[in-house]
Design a protein around this motif. Structure first.
Motif, PDB file in Angstrom:
ATOM      1  N   SER A  22       1.020  -1.165  -0.051  1.00 55.53           N
ATOM      2  CA  SER A  22       0.062   0.062  -0.097  1.00 55.53           C
ATOM      3  C   SER A  22       0.755   1.191  -0.039  1.00 55.53           C
ATOM      4  O   SER A  22       2.055   1.424   0.515  1.00 55.53           O
ATOM      5  CB  SER A  22      -0.932   0.037   0.949  1.00 55.53           C
ATOM      6  N   ALA A  23       0.217   2.227  -0.385  1.00 56.10           N
ATOM      7  CA  ALA A  23       1.165   3.590  -0.647  1.00 56.10           C
ATOM      8  C   ALA A  23       1.462   4.075   0.839  1.00 56.10           C
ATOM      9  O   ALA A  23       2.562   4.681   1.118  1.00 56.10           O
ATOM     10  CB  ALA A  23       0.231   4.688  -1.472  1.00 56.10           C
ATOM     11  N   ALA A  24       0.682   4.150   1.694  1.00 57.63           N
ATOM     12  CA  ALA A  24       0.842   4.308   3.207  1.00 57.63           C
ATOM     13  C   ALA A  24       0.462   3.474   4.391  1.00 57.63           C
ATOM     14  O   ALA A  24      -0.763   2.962   3.742  1.00 57.63           O
ATOM     15  CB  ALA A  24       0.397   5.939   3.420  1.00 57.63           C
ATOM     16  N   TYR A  25       1.193   3.465   5.395  1.00 61.81           N
ATOM     17  CA  TYR A  25       0.749   2.643   6.451  1.00 61.81           C
ATOM     18  C   TYR A  25       0.958   3.611   7.758  1.00 61.81           C
ATOM     19  O   TYR A  25       1.698   4.380   7.822  1.00 61.81           O
ATOM     20  CB  TYR A  25       1.479   1.310   6.551  1.00 61.81           C
ATOM     21  N   GLU A  26       0.137   3.216   8.689  1.00 59.05           N
ATOM     22  CA  GLU A  26       0.267   3.997  10.225  1.00 59.05           C
ATOM     23  C   GLU A  26       1.541   3.224  10.525  1.00 59.05           C
ATOM     24  O   GLU A  26       1.859   2.053  10.595  1.00 59.05           O
ATOM     25  CB  GLU A  26      -0.815   3.697  10.907  1.00 59.05           C
TER      26      GLU A  26
ATOM     27  N   ARG B 265       7.703  -1.782   8.026  1.00 57.79           N
ATOM     28  CA  ARG B 265       8.431  -2.408   6.951  1.00 57.79           C
ATOM     29  C   ARG B 265       9.699  -3.051   7.483  1.00 57.79           C
ATOM     30  O   ARG B 265      10.085  -4.046   7.086  1.00 57.79           O
ATOM     31  CB  ARG B 265       8.904  -1.010   6.033  1.00 57.79           C
ATOM     32  N   VAL B 266      10.218  -2.403   8.602  1.00 58.97           N
ATOM     33  CA  VAL B 266      11.410  -3.111   9.317  1.00 58.97           C
ATOM     34  C   VAL B 266      11.014  -4.420   9.686  1.00 58.97           C
ATOM     35  O   VAL B 266      11.549  -5.353   9.512  1.00 58.97           O
ATOM     36  CB  VAL B 266      11.962  -2.270  10.240  1.00 58.97           C
ATOM     37  N   ALA B 267       9.964  -4.557  10.498  1.00 58.47           N
ATOM     38  CA  ALA B 267       9.341  -5.648  11.209  1.00 58.47           C
ATOM     39  C   ALA B 267       8.992  -6.664   9.951  1.00 58.47           C
ATOM     40  O   ALA B 267       9.293  -8.022  10.243  1.00 58.47           O
ATOM     41  CB  ALA B 267       8.021  -5.662  11.799  1.00 58.47           C
ATOM     42  N   ASN B 268       8.384  -6.350   8.945  1.00 57.61           N
ATOM     43  CA  ASN B 268       8.222  -7.303   7.922  1.00 57.61           C
ATOM     44  C   ASN B 268       9.345  -7.948   7.292  1.00 57.61           C
ATOM     45  O   ASN B 268       9.100  -9.065   7.230  1.00 57.61           O
ATOM     46  CB  ASN B 268       7.442  -6.436   6.655  1.00 57.61           C
ATOM     47  N   PHE B 269      10.355  -6.798   7.220  1.00 57.60           N
ATOM     48  CA  PHE B 269      11.731  -7.494   6.593  1.00 57.60           C
ATOM     49  C   PHE B 269      12.248  -8.486   7.479  1.00 57.60           C
ATOM     50  O   PHE B 269      12.640  -9.692   7.189  1.00 57.60           O
ATOM     51  CB  PHE B 269      12.583  -6.554   6.454  1.00 57.60           C
ATOM     52  N   LEU B 270      12.298  -8.225   8.713  1.00 57.79           N
ATOM     53  CA  LEU B 270      12.831  -9.332   9.878  1.00 57.79           C
ATOM     54  C   LEU B 270      12.121 -10.470  10.244  1.00 57.79           C
ATOM     55  O   LEU B 270      12.655 -11.590  10.217  1.00 57.79           O
ATOM     56  CB  LEU B 270      12.764  -8.525  11.070  1.00 57.79           C
ATOM     57  N   LEU B 271      10.613 -10.370   9.842  1.00 59.24           N
ATOM     58  CA  LEU B 271       9.890 -11.722  10.099  1.00 59.24           C
ATOM     59  C   LEU B 271      10.190 -12.538   8.813  1.00 59.24           C
ATOM     60  O   LEU B 271      10.149 -13.642   8.997  1.00 59.24           O
ATOM     61  CB  LEU B 271       8.427 -11.210  10.313  1.00 59.24           C
ATOM     62  N   ILE B 272      10.327 -11.791   7.616  1.00 60.13           N
ATOM     63  CA  ILE B 272      10.354 -12.753   6.453  1.00 60.13           C
ATOM     64  C   ILE B 272      11.768 -13.396   6.673  1.00 60.13           C
ATOM     65  O   ILE B 272      11.728 -14.384   6.080  1.00 60.13           O
ATOM     66  CB  ILE B 272      10.040 -11.851   5.166  1.00 60.13           C
ATOM     67  N   LEU B 273      12.926 -12.859   7.028  1.00 59.54           N
ATOM     68  CA  LEU B 273      13.982 -13.129   6.943  1.00 59.54           C
ATOM     69  C   LEU B 273      14.087 -14.266   7.822  1.00 59.54           C
ATOM     70  O   LEU B 273      14.602 -15.434   7.521  1.00 59.54           O
ATOM     71  CB  LEU B 273      14.983 -12.017   7.549  1.00 59.54           C
ATOM     72  N   MET B 274      13.728 -14.236   9.170  1.00 58.42           N
ATOM     73  CA  MET B 274      13.593 -15.323  10.266  1.00 58.42           C
ATOM     74  C   MET B 274      12.610 -16.500   9.767  1.00 58.42           C
ATOM     75  O   MET B 274      13.222 -17.487  10.050  1.00 58.42           O
ATOM     76  CB  MET B 274      13.111 -14.738  11.662  1.00 58.42           C
ATOM     77  N   GLY B 275      11.597 -16.029   9.283  1.00 57.00           N
ATOM     78  CA  GLY B 275      10.598 -17.418   8.806  1.00 57.00           C
ATOM     79  C   GLY B 275      11.317 -18.072   7.489  1.00 57.00           C
ATOM     80  O   GLY B 275      11.205 -19.421   7.600  1.00 57.00           O
ATOM     81  N   VAL B 276      12.028 -17.234   6.675  1.00 55.84           N
ATOM     82  CA  VAL B 276      12.789 -18.126   5.372  1.00 55.84           C
ATOM     83  C   VAL B 276      13.732 -19.077   6.257  1.00 55.84           C
ATOM     84  O   VAL B 276      13.626 -20.155   5.928  1.00 55.84           O
ATOM     85  CB  VAL B 276      13.034 -17.138   4.463  1.00 55.84           C
TER      86      VAL B 276
END
Length: 410
Positions: free
Chosen positions: A247-251, A257-268
């Motif tokens: 999405s263009a903007a989030y609260e 975005r940092v949490a999304n990156f870290l969770l995907i990295l740990m999950g993979v």
């Protein structure tokens, strides 16, 4: 059949066990694919037919209402599909090719997730992607292998410490050893592959549940769809039907975005490790099936295999009975026997027994090539050179080597 001929058949069967395991796995995978295709076709095909019927009705109504031919309408829809491929949506989305969007794209490339939401459309971009992905994917696979090596080492150290404390508190140690127990440190102990698989599975479930709890309110997905997205992403399948952070903007956008990156990295990383451990169990099942099949050809296969040995076979307790040349294994060396390790761990099959025969790892192969170039071999354990499995390389060989090292490191 003469006894000599029967023994020759057993020898031929055992020498070709690697090829037999490969062929059996290929047949089982084909059957697995056929079963999966039948199940998904039965589940999803009716929904697809209903969707086609609704869409054709919608097109016909639109064409009649606005007096537009179906040919012109389909031409317009093809243009819209091309716009979708370029990243244009009816709803506002984040830019695809600004720096953060490009960083998200290259992350999906090197991790082999490949959502397909963003793709290069220029010739220069496509050519650059070929060379960029070649190096990036290889480096990322190496990173996953090294992560696997360290997570197995960590689990082995923790499980070994728990085992030592349990034995110390149980009062089973002789009085003279109890006060200086750290010097003994269970040198032959190895963690169970099933315990490691359970811990990695629980870790993957925990990460997926936490990530889904974040995606559900932020992305507006149902919780089950969020769990589905986590598995598809963490396993690097990457269908692209659900993609986070688009999405263009989030609260709290930066934090998300940092949490999304870290969770995907740990999950993979966690799912990659879990897949490798599960493949060990699958290989053990294949060995069991081959052993049962060999009994159909020869009633004396067990006696013959005791004399001839089996290359890359995994049998409980077989390595502790004799060395590579038929000599008794040295239990006073730097590494105790696997039988002793299994006795201490309470497992019939140790992680080292299961993991040692895998031959497909980039990381271990790179280590061995580097050691050959430098002119010295890497010695992990004195007895590992006589256990019949020292030649294995690969992602699963990492677990074997690290567990052998861990058993002597404390």
């Amino acid at each position: 059949m003469m006894p000599g001929q029967r023994l020759q058949d057993c020898r031929s069967l055992h020498l070709n066990e690697d090829n037999g395991r490969f062929a059996l796995l290929a047949v089982l995978i084909v059957l697995y694919l056929l079963c999966g295709a039948a199940v998904f076709s039965a589940i999803e095909r009716p929904s697809e037919l209903r969707a086609h019927g609704r869409w054709n009705g919608t097109l016909l109504n639109f064409s009649e209402t606005f007096n537009i031919s179906l040919q012109d309408l389909n031409s317009f829809l093809r243009e819209y599909e091309a716009a979708i491929a370029a990243g244009i949506r009816a709803d506002a989305l984040r830019p695809r090719w600004d720096f953060t969007g490009a960083f998200y794209f290259v992350g999906t490339v090197v991790s082999t997730i490949g959502f397909g939401m963003t793709t290069p459309v220029t010739v220069a971009g496509k050519v650059f992607l070929i060379f960029y992905g070649l190096l990036g994917c290889a480096a990322t696979i190496l990173f996953f292998n090294l992560f696997l090596e360290r997570i197995i080492t960590l689990l082995a150290v923790v499980m070994k410490a728990v085992r030592e404390r349990r034995i110390r508190n149980s009062g089973l140690l002789p009085p003279g050893i109890r006060h200086d127990f750290s010097a003994y440190s269970l040198p032959g102990w190895k963690p169970s592959v099933y315990h490691v698989m359970l811990i990695l599975g629980l870790s993957a479930i925990t990460i997926s549940c936490c990530a889904s709890a974040m995606y559900t309110p932020v992305e507006g997905w149902p919780y089950l769809d969020s769990l589905y997205f986590c598995f598809v992403t963490f396993s690097t399948i990457g269908f692209g039907d659900f993609v986070s952070s688009q999405s263009a903007a989030y609260e709290y956008q930066s934090l998300y975005r940092v949490a999304n990156f870290l969770l995907i990295l740990m999950g993979v990383c966690c799912i990659y490790s879990l897949f490798n451990v599960i493949s060990i169990v699958i290989k053990q099942v294949l060995n069991w099936i081959l052993e049962k099949m060999s009994c159909l050809f020869c009633q004396r296969c067990n006696k013959a295999s005791a004399l001839l040995g089996r290359r890359n076979a995994i049998r409980p307790g077989s390595k502790g009975r004799q060395g590579r040349l038929g000599q008794p294994s040295d239990s006073d060396g730097p590494c105790d026997s696997d039988t002793e390790g299994r006795r201490l761990s309470g497992e019939m099959i140790s992680m080292k027994d299961l993991a040692a025969s895998n031959k497909v790892s980039l990381a271990i192969m790179q280590k061995q090539l580097s050691e050959s170039a430098n002119g010295y071999p890497r010695t992990v354990c004195g007895s590992s050179r006589h256990n019949g499995f020292s030649g294995g390389v690969g992602a699963l060989g990492i677990m074997n080597n690290r567990l052998a090292e861990t058993s002597n490191s404390r």
